[in-house]
Design a protein around this motif. Structure first.
Motif, PDB file in Angstrom:
ATOM      1  N   GLU A 274       1.186  -1.256   0.308  1.00  0.00           N
ATOM      2  CA  GLU A 274      -0.312  -0.034   0.069  1.00  0.00           C
ATOM      3  C   GLU A 274       0.669   1.139  -0.046  1.00  0.00           C
ATOM      4  O   GLU A 274       2.116   1.312   0.700  1.00  0.00           O
ATOM      5  N   THR A 275       0.491   1.984  -0.942  1.00  0.00           N
ATOM      6  CA  THR A 275       1.129   3.164  -0.767  1.00  0.00           C
ATOM      7  C   THR A 275      -0.116   4.854  -0.584  1.00  0.00           C
ATOM      8  O   THR A 275      -0.802   5.090  -0.955  1.00  0.00           O
ATOM      9  N   TYR A 276       1.099   5.272  -0.089  1.00  0.00           N
ATOM     10  CA  TYR A 276       0.448   6.927   1.118  1.00  0.00           C
ATOM     11  C   TYR A 276       1.242   7.796   1.264  1.00  0.00           C
ATOM     12  O   TYR A 276       2.586   7.721   1.790  1.00  0.00           O
ATOM     13  N   ARG A 277       0.659   8.781  -0.108  1.00  0.00           N
ATOM     14  CA  ARG A 277       1.894   9.483  -0.098  1.00  0.00           C
ATOM     15  C   ARG A 277       3.405   9.471  -0.294  1.00  0.00           C
ATOM     16  O   ARG A 277       4.570   9.879   0.408  1.00  0.00           O
ATOM     17  N   GLY A 278       3.709   8.510  -1.432  1.00  0.00           N
ATOM     18  CA  GLY A 278       4.745   7.838  -1.538  1.00  0.00           C
ATOM     19  C   GLY A 278       5.527   6.932  -0.180  1.00  0.00           C
ATOM     20  O   GLY A 278       6.569   6.666  -1.165  1.00  0.00           O
TER      21      GLY A 278
ATOM     22  N   TYR B  40       4.394   0.699   1.831  1.00  0.00           N
ATOM     23  CA  TYR B  40       3.790  -0.308   3.438  1.00  0.00           C
ATOM     24  C   TYR B  40       3.793  -1.086   2.848  1.00  0.00           C
ATOM     25  O   TYR B  40       2.703  -1.806   2.109  1.00  0.00           O
ATOM     26  N   ALA B  41       4.320  -2.763   3.232  1.00  0.00           N
ATOM     27  CA  ALA B  41       3.797  -4.283   3.492  1.00  0.00           C
ATOM     28  C   ALA B  41       2.867  -4.387   3.884  1.00  0.00           C
ATOM     29  O   ALA B  41       3.182  -4.403   5.054  1.00  0.00           O
ATOM     30  N   ILE B  42       1.766  -4.439   3.615  1.00  0.00           N
ATOM     31  CA  ILE B  42       0.196  -5.660   4.309  1.00  0.00           C
ATOM     32  C   ILE B  42       0.635  -6.597   4.266  1.00  0.00           C
ATOM     33  O   ILE B  42       0.350  -7.571   3.481  1.00  0.00           O
TER      34      ILE B  42
ATOM     35  N   VAL C 204       4.038   0.426  10.155  1.00  0.00           N
ATOM     36  CA  VAL C 204       2.798   1.200   9.339  1.00  0.00           C
ATOM     37  C   VAL C 204       1.962   2.365   9.683  1.00  0.00           C
ATOM     38  O   VAL C 204       1.662   2.539  10.719  1.00  0.00           O
TER      39      VAL C 204
ATOM     40  N   PRO D 198      -2.883   5.914   6.443  1.00  0.00           N
ATOM     41  CA  PRO D 198      -4.106   6.961   8.057  1.00  0.00           C
ATOM     42  C   PRO D 198      -4.933   6.129   7.743  1.00  0.00           C
ATOM     43  O   PRO D 198      -5.568   5.118   7.134  1.00  0.00           O
TER      44      PRO D 198
ATOM     45  N   GLU E 155       1.591  11.083  -9.412  1.00  0.00           N
ATOM     46  CA  GLU E 155       2.176   9.600  -8.738  1.00  0.00           C
ATOM     47  C   GLU E 155       1.656   8.660 -10.255  1.00  0.00           C
ATOM     48  O   GLU E 155       2.532   7.304  -9.323  1.00  0.00           O
TER      49      GLU E 155
ATOM     50  N   ARG F  93       4.839   6.630  -9.405  1.00  0.00           N
ATOM     51  CA  ARG F  93       4.541   5.068  -8.783  1.00  0.00           C
ATOM     52  C   ARG F  93       3.591   3.963  -9.370  1.00  0.00           C
ATOM     53  O   ARG F  93       3.068   3.175  -8.697  1.00  0.00           O
TER      54      ARG F  93
ATOM     55  N   LEU G 272      -5.636   9.632  -1.861  1.00  0.00           N
ATOM     56  CA  LEU G 272      -5.247  10.270  -0.839  1.00  0.00           C
ATOM     57  C   LEU G 272      -4.641  11.553  -2.433  1.00  0.00           C
ATOM     58  O   LEU G 272      -4.412  12.347  -1.740  1.00  0.00           O
TER      59      LEU G 272
ATOM     60  N   VAL H  97       6.653  13.268  -1.228  1.00  0.00           N
ATOM     61  CA  VAL H  97       7.536  12.181  -1.952  1.00  0.00           C
ATOM     62  C   VAL H  97       8.389  11.922  -1.739  1.00  0.00           C
ATOM     63  O   VAL H  97       9.170  11.023  -0.841  1.00  0.00           O
TER      64      VAL H  97
END
Lengths: 112, 464
Positions: free
Chosen positions: A44-48, A51-53, B249, B252, B306, B310, B316, B357
């Motif tokens: 998962e990516t949040y503003r760059g 995170y490996a879920i 982690v 949000p 983005e 990416r 977001l 970022v």
């Protein structure tokens, strides 16, 4: 008696439940669980920030059945929960020593 | 215990100020009539020459300014409350929402007591407003021709109050998830007093040195966004990273809340920018149109940046891009046309994306919710872009920019940017140091692990 624990994909729950009802199983317990097997997790990516879920959401079904029904129940779960892709889940079967219906005090197969 | 004493002290100071303000305030009720009689009494021979009547209040303008004030309020609560509240982890949801909400309450009182006077009161050395208007003494219901010739002075005051509220609330994004609530309150009060109020005077107050220099800032690119964003950078650098930053982690906990908040910010921003015309008419309409256009362009730009960089367009990201666009168009909104606003929006989306970022990752500071990446960078871009794209064809009261034949406009713009950066960076560091020495800024490690909701407020955001 056997206790069957099946970890399945969440969207397969309804089909599996109906199949189990059809062969005469009258109750089950369902939980939302997380875990990983060979499927591993996702990213998962949040503003760059990536995170490996690792723990993937799954549904765990627990049913207790008489020995006579066990194989058919396992068969029903396998046939309905299968998509053929990685992450379909697993079934664990254990011998169960006792079951009691709280309301009446019945025990063994008649408590199921 | 030390913290409690500090807090009682703070309450005491506020109460004292209220009492202090009441004394001239009592006088002002009686003085609303006397100025004219005093003038007549001083010169009895000129009695036939009546003093000029106070400028007439325009009902349309007043309706728009009051509506805009309410719209700007909605940017803080519920706009920022939701935008920031959704972006933190579940255990800090209430604590973070409380920050914005309490700033609304704290600054609403501060502004009426002395903030408005320090920002817009009679000029002292081009640096700060005097205390003549403490407790709104003399700030009545007749228009003040310097700030809004057609609306009651108090309408202008309450409109500006909402700006004074949202600016410190934007900083919240930088120190989220690790600041002690009591220290946050003291920091906010000091920051509003020693950074916001003087800076607002520099740029908007009659006699303020940046205003005299000819710097164009329609709705607060320097005063609101550079100041809050750069102060956010100072906070992130001073406080250090959150526990587990880069290892745990920190996703949000509720992006739907964040998207709702971003949408409310967009909604309220029409009051912020179009309301800054302090009149209802052509200029307000033009500001409204460019605000919407730049915001939409910026959201698309961030999303595509983005996507390309990416691989996936995120929700977001789109929400962040919209806010970046709103920030960047703010100083320019009263001076540029729609085509320029698209370019300003695209610039905002791309620059802020790379700031939040790439830059943040490279430099390693933990600006929890990208207050600097969005407001500091977006505000700086907007202030410079105002010098590039401003046009007298849009606003004859403004000036032409670089692309409209007046490269000299870049000088006051750059001076305003540099001055805002320096005041925000240096001033915020000093305030942080002082508060840290007095009461400690950061929660303990245990409190941070438990979360602000429980450790600071004895509450839980979600009981289900």
């Amino acid at each position: 008696m056997k206790k069957i624990e099946a970890i399945i994909k969440p969207f397969k729950l309804d089909e599996v439940k109906e199949a189990l009802s059809e062969i005469g199983i009258q109750g089950m317990t369902v939980s939302e669980v997380k875990g990983f097997g060979r499927q591993k997790g996702h990213k998962e990516t949040y503003r760059g920030a990536e995170y490996a879920i690792e723990f993937v959401p799954k549904i765990k079904i627990e049913v207790v059945v008489s020995n006579a029904l066990a194989d058919r129940a396992i068969q029903a779960i396998v046939s309905k929960a299968k998509t053929g892709t990685i992450g379909d889940g697993k079934i664990f079967v254990t011998d169960l020593s006792q079951a009691v219906r709280i309301r009446t005090g019945e025990s063994g197969d008649s408590a199921l | 215990m030390r913290n409690h004493r500090m807090l009682f002290g703070l309450t005491g100071v506020l109460l004292l100020l209220a009492v202090f303000a009441l004394i001239p305030g009592l006088g002002s009720a009686q003085e609303t009539v006397p100025p004219s009689t005093a003038g007549a009494a001083g010169a009895p021979s000129e009695a036939p020459q009546a003093p000029p009547p106070p400028p007439k209040v325009d009902t349309g303008d007043t309706a728009w300014v009051l509506t805009s004030s309410a719209l700007v309020l909605a940017m803080t609560a519920p706009g920022l409350v939701l935008f920031y509240g959704g972006m933190v982890r579940r255990k800090n949801a209430l604590g973070t929402m409380m920050h914005s909400f309490i700033i609304l309450c704290l600054i609403s009182v501060q502004w009426v007591l002395y903030g408005y006077s320090m920002a817009f009161g009679p000029d002292k050395g081009h640096i700060v407003g005097g205390l003549e208007w403490v407790g709104l003494h003399g700030v009545g219901l007749d228009p003040n021709t310097d700030y809004g010739a057609t609306v009651p002075h108090q309408a202008f005051m309450i409109f500006q109050l909402m700006f004074a509220v949202i600016t410190p609330a934007l900083i919240v994004g930088a120190f989220a998830e690790r600041i002690k609530f009591s220290a946050f309150l003291v920091f906010t009060l000091l920051w509003a007093t020693f950074i916001y109020d003087p800076l607002a005077h520099w740029v908007w107050g009659v006699g303020g040195w940046l205003r005299n220099l000819g710097a164009l800032d329609f709705a607060g690119g320097t005063v609101v966004h550079i100041s809050s964003g750069v102060s956010g950078l100072a906070c992130a650098l001073y406080l250090g990273k959150r526990l587990g930053y880069g290892r745990e982690v920190m996703a949000p906990h509720n992006i739907p809340l964040t998207l709702t908040g971003a949408s409310l910010l967009w909604f309220g921003w029409f009051g912020f920018n179009a309301g800054s015309a302090v009149a209802s008419g052509a200029l307000a309409t033009s500001a409204f149109v460019v605000t919407n256009t730049a915001t939409a362009a910026a959201a698309l730009a961030w999303m595509f940046a983005e996507w390309g960089y990416r691989g996936k367009p995120t929700v977001l990201g789109a929400a962040s891009g919209a806010v970046a666009g709103l920030v960047a168009i703010t100083p320019a909104s009263g001076f540029v046309g729609p085509m320029s606003s698209i370019i300003i929006g695209i610039g905002a989306g791309v620059f802020c994306y790379f700031a939040a970022v790439v830059l943040k990752g490279k430099l390693g500071y933990d600006d929890s919710l990208d207050a600097f990446g969005v407001h500091g960078i977006g505000g700086t871009w907007g202030a410079i872009a105002t010098g590039l794209f401003a046009s007298k064809a849009i606003n004859p009261g403004g000036n032409d920019g670089l692309f409209f034949g007046n490269p000299a406009q870049m000088i006051p713009q750059l001076v305003a940017v540099a001055a805002s950066w320096i005041l925000a960076l240096v001033g915020t560091f000093i305030i942080l140091k002082v508060v840290d020495i007095i009461m400690g800024l950061r929660v303990t490690e245990d409190e941070e692990r438990v979360g602000l909701d429980l450790s600071q407020h004895n509450e839980n955001g979600y009981v289900l």
